[in-house]
Design a protein around this motif. Structure first.
Motif, PDB file in Angstrom:
ATOM      1  N   GLN A   1      -8.566  -9.689  26.391  1.00 41.88           N
ATOM      2  CA  GLN A   1      -8.361 -10.976  27.052  1.00 41.88           C
ATOM      3  C   GLN A   1      -6.887 -11.167  27.388  1.00 41.88           C
ATOM      4  OE1 GLN A   1     -10.759 -12.799  28.028  1.00 41.88           O
ATOM      5  NE2 GLN A   1     -12.515 -12.144  26.794  1.00 41.88           N
ATOM      6  N   PRO A   2      -6.562 -11.890  28.487  1.00 40.78           N
ATOM      7  CA  PRO A   2      -7.543 -12.415  29.440  1.00 40.78           C
ATOM      8  C   PRO A   2      -7.892 -11.366  30.490  1.00 40.78           C
ATOM      9  CG  PRO A   2      -5.355 -13.154  30.053  1.00 40.78           C
ATOM     10  CD  PRO A   2      -5.183 -12.305  28.818  1.00 40.78           C
ATOM     11  N   ARG A   3      -9.137 -11.005  30.585  1.00 40.59           N
ATOM     12  CA  ARG A   3      -9.597 -10.089  31.628  1.00 40.59           C
ATOM     13  C   ARG A   3     -10.935 -10.599  32.147  1.00 40.59           C
ATOM     14  NH1 ARG A   3      -8.185  -4.038  31.285  1.00 40.59           N
ATOM     15  NH2 ARG A   3      -6.292  -5.084  32.007  1.00 40.59           N
ATOM     16  N   THR A   4     -10.996 -10.867  33.428  1.00 39.26           N
ATOM     17  CA  THR A   4     -12.203 -11.385  34.053  1.00 39.26           C
ATOM     18  C   THR A   4     -12.727 -10.375  35.058  1.00 39.26           C
ATOM     19  OG1 THR A   4     -11.431 -13.674  33.801  1.00 39.26           O
ATOM     20  CG2 THR A   4     -13.177 -13.275  35.414  1.00 39.26           C
ATOM     21  N   LEU A   5     -13.994 -10.040  34.948  1.00 38.76           N
ATOM     22  CA  LEU A   5     -14.631  -9.132  35.900  1.00 38.76           C
ATOM     23  C   LEU A   5     -14.953  -9.904  37.172  1.00 38.76           C
ATOM     24  CD1 LEU A   5     -15.022  -7.847  33.048  1.00 38.76           C
ATOM     25  CD2 LEU A   5     -17.205  -6.952  33.877  1.00 38.76           C
ATOM     26  N   ILE A   6     -14.686  -9.289  38.312  1.00 42.76           N
ATOM     27  CA  ILE A   6     -14.955  -9.909  39.604  1.00 42.76           C
ATOM     28  C   ILE A   6     -15.867  -8.989  40.412  1.00 42.76           C
ATOM     29  CG2 ILE A   6     -13.976 -10.790  41.747  1.00 42.76           C
ATOM     30  CD1 ILE A   6     -13.098 -12.437  39.358  1.00 42.76           C
ATOM     31  N   LEU A   7     -17.010  -9.510  40.842  1.00 42.98           N
ATOM     32  CA  LEU A   7     -17.913  -8.758  41.703  1.00 42.98           C
ATOM     33  C   LEU A   7     -17.713  -9.228  43.134  1.00 42.98           C
ATOM     34  CD1 LEU A   7     -19.201  -8.511  38.817  1.00 42.98           C
ATOM     35  CD2 LEU A   7     -21.395  -8.227  39.993  1.00 42.98           C
ATOM     36  N   LYS A   8     -17.422  -8.266  44.027  1.00 44.94           N
ATOM     37  CA  LYS A   8     -17.196  -8.596  45.430  1.00 44.94           C
ATOM     38  C   LYS A   8     -18.298  -8.010  46.296  1.00 44.94           C
ATOM     39  CE  LYS A   8     -12.147  -9.024  45.342  1.00 44.94           C
ATOM     40  NZ  LYS A   8     -10.881  -8.593  45.974  1.00 44.94           N
ATOM     41  N   ASP A   9     -18.625  -8.733  47.361  1.00 46.82           N
ATOM     42  CA  ASP A   9     -19.582  -8.229  48.329  1.00 46.82           C
ATOM     43  C   ASP A   9     -19.026  -6.951  48.955  1.00 46.82           C
ATOM     44  OD1 ASP A   9     -20.532  -8.054  51.308  1.00 46.82           O
ATOM     45  OD2 ASP A   9     -22.021  -9.313  50.301  1.00 46.82           O
ATOM     46  N   ARG A  10     -19.804  -5.885  48.899  1.00 44.33           N
ATOM     47  CA  ARG A  10     -19.312  -4.598  49.377  1.00 44.33           C
ATOM     48  C   ARG A  10     -19.002  -4.614  50.871  1.00 44.33           C
ATOM     49  NH1 ARG A  10     -18.702   0.422  47.869  1.00 44.33           N
ATOM     50  NH2 ARG A  10     -19.464   0.005  45.759  1.00 44.33           N
ATOM     51  N   THR A  11     -19.720  -5.407  51.643  1.00 47.14           N
ATOM     52  CA  THR A  11     -19.531  -5.440  53.091  1.00 47.14           C
ATOM     53  C   THR A  11     -18.378  -6.339  53.508  1.00 47.14           C
ATOM     54  OG1 THR A  11     -21.891  -5.010  53.444  1.00 47.14           O
ATOM     55  CG2 THR A  11     -20.642  -5.922  55.300  1.00 47.14           C
TER      56      THR A  11
END
Length: 243
Positions: free
Chosen positions: A195-205
């Motif tokens: 911490q602090p580490r936040t996972l970020i999911l991004k739209d591949r397109t």
């Protein structure tokens, strides 16, 4: 009962081997009729929770709970497997080698088949400690910002699309530095969320940040059951929110 063990080996060269897109339309008031990725989104009442062992198409292989406070969802003791442990109905006798969770539907998922995508996050590898996003839809990234304030604007791509081991310690001594979601102490065999580490999911397109996730613990009830070589894992505890 099958017991998982973390393992670590210090090699001669100094290498360590060890525990080695669909966004909700309305985040504040989820739509229970929304069809997303292989199933209906399960509504989690604001201020309430759902039992993952009775909710969703893969309830029979899933344990844990999901609660909600506004637009933030909290997952507690998430695990998948078969055969409920006779001494503790919240745990599995046979833990699955890979877990799946669907952020869009708020429930446990499963692997991809020919007609549906039924997960957002995949937890696999040693002790299910390596995290991947569904790669056809998302890229996995991270930012070293607290979950509450992370916006996914400035991020770093997860190496190889995976986040697992971060730093390895022997007590207070740093043995090896990496990039992942957890730190591992090879003297106590205890894992701690970095911490602090936040996972970020991004739209591949589009490259747009879609989800943020913070892993808080891999131990049941977020607490190791021993100060050394704890055995109450992998039971994931994490928060997520649509961006």
């Amino acid at each position: 009962m099958k017991t998982l063990r973390f393992s670590a080996a210090l090699l001669v060269a100094g290498t360590i081997a060890l525990f080695s897109s669909c966004q909700k339309d309305d985040v504040t008031t989820p739509n229970s009729g929304l069809t997303v990725g292989g199933g209906l989104a399960v509504t989690v009442p604001d201020g309430g929770s759902i039992d993952l062992s009775v909710a969703g198409p893969y309830a029979s292989k899933t344990k844990g709970t999901v609660s909600r406070s506004g637009s933030v969802y909290t997952v507690t003791n998430f695990a998948q497997g078969t055969v409920t442990a006779p001494a503790d109905s919240t745990q599995w006798s046979n833990v699955a080698s890979t877990y799946y969770f669907n952020l869009a539907t708020n429930v446990g998922g499963d692997s991809v088949n020919a007609t549906t995508v039924s997960y957002t996050l995949r937890f696999t590898g040693s002790a299910n400690g390596d995290i991947y996003a569904y790669s056809s839809t998302y890229t996995l990234n991270y930012q070293d910002t607290a979950f509450a304030t992370a916006k996914g604007v400035t991020t770093i791509a997860a190496p190889g699309g995976k986040l697992g081991t971060n730093n390895i310690y022997m007590g207070a001594v740093l043995v090896s530095a990496g990039t992942g979601w957890y730190d591992y102490d090879i003297s106590s065999h205890i894992v701690t969320a970095h911490q602090p580490r936040t996972l970020i999911l991004k739209d591949r397109t589009t490259g747009k940040a879609v989800w943020k996730v913070s892993i808080t613990s891999i131990y049941s009830n977020s607490t190791p059951n021993a100060s050394s070589s704890a055995t109450n894992y992998p039971y994931y505890n994490f928060q997520y929110q649509a961006l």
